[in-house]
Design a protein around this motif. Structure first.
Motif, PDB file in Angstrom:
ATOM      1  N   TYR A 133      44.784  43.367  39.166  1.00  0.00           N
ATOM      2  CA  TYR A 133      45.350  42.439  38.450  1.00  0.00           C
ATOM      3  C   TYR A 133      44.305  41.387  37.488  1.00  0.00           C
ATOM      4  N   ARG A 134      42.971  42.475  36.727  1.00  0.00           N
ATOM      5  CA  ARG A 134      42.212  42.009  35.538  1.00  0.00           C
ATOM      6  C   ARG A 134      41.985  40.900  36.408  1.00  0.00           C
ATOM      7  N   VAL A 135      41.417  41.093  37.766  1.00  0.00           N
ATOM      8  CA  VAL A 135      40.295  39.511  37.361  1.00  0.00           C
ATOM      9  C   VAL A 135      38.805  40.790  37.899  1.00  0.00           C
ATOM     10  N   ARG A 166      49.341  36.126  39.994  1.00  0.00           N
ATOM     11  CA  ARG A 166      48.686  36.782  38.988  1.00  0.00           C
ATOM     12  C   ARG A 166      49.196  38.000  38.644  1.00  0.00           C
ATOM     13  N   ARG A 167      50.046  39.367  39.305  1.00  0.00           N
ATOM     14  CA  ARG A 167      50.644  40.416  39.321  1.00  0.00           C
ATOM     15  C   ARG A 167      51.883  39.770  38.352  1.00  0.00           C
ATOM     16  N   TYR A 222      36.091  36.910  42.850  1.00  0.00           N
ATOM     17  CA  TYR A 222      36.912  35.818  42.445  1.00  0.00           C
ATOM     18  C   TYR A 222      38.019  36.536  43.682  1.00  0.00           C
ATOM     19  N   GLN A 224      47.586  33.672  44.907  1.00  0.00           N
ATOM     20  CA  GLN A 224      46.886  33.293  44.001  1.00  0.00           C
ATOM     21  C   GLN A 224      47.653  35.270  43.239  1.00  0.00           C
ATOM     22  N   LEU A 225      46.857  36.439  43.856  1.00  0.00           N
ATOM     23  CA  LEU A 225      47.551  37.825  43.553  1.00  0.00           C
ATOM     24  C   LEU A 225      48.664  38.058  43.276  1.00  0.00           C
ATOM     25  N   GLU A 235      48.594  40.560  48.989  1.00  0.00           N
ATOM     26  CA  GLU A 235      49.517  39.195  48.828  1.00  0.00           C
ATOM     27  C   GLU A 235      49.853  38.192  49.968  1.00  0.00           C
ATOM     28  N   GLU A 254      52.203  37.328  37.003  1.00  0.00           N
ATOM     29  CA  GLU A 254      51.664  37.354  35.207  1.00  0.00           C
ATOM     30  C   GLU A 254      51.818  38.326  34.267  1.00  0.00           C
ATOM     31  N   LEU A 255      51.169  39.416  35.052  1.00  0.00           N
ATOM     32  CA  LEU A 255      50.284  40.965  34.639  1.00  0.00           C
ATOM     33  C   LEU A 255      52.100  40.988  34.094  1.00  0.00           C
TER      34      LEU A 255
END
Length: 82
Positions: free
Chosen positions: A75-77, A30-31, A81, A26-27, A57, A33-34
């Motif tokens: 990761y802006r979470v 997310r990375r 989380y 998931q991380l 990861e 996505e960023l």
């Protein structure tokens, strides 16, 4: 180490390891996505070594409180989380 942490949390070791791998995936997503293409880029943003990001990861590192806040911010979470 995972066995010790799983025991501390009262979890089955296999379940704990699978959750670490799932969180790592998931991380990684997310990375991406960023817009951060590399683990090295995320490591610089977070302020840790690239090897730490790799281990997170791939689920090879337990959630270490010392780096959780930095990783959550990178990761802006929310840290919960993790």
């Amino acid at each position: 180490m995972a066995r010790d942490r799983a025991g501390e949390l009262g979890l089955d070791e296999a379940y704990y390891r699978s959750r670490l791998v799932e969180l790592g995936e998931q991380l990684r997503l997310r990375r991406q996505e960023l817009g951060i293409a590399s683990q090295h880029g995320m490591a610089e943003k977070v302020g840790v070594d690239q090897s730490t990001i790799s281990r997170v990861e791939t689920g090879r590192i337990p959630r270490v409180p010392v780096v959780l806040d930095a990783i959550a911010k990178g990761y802006r979470v929310d840290a919960r989380y993790l």
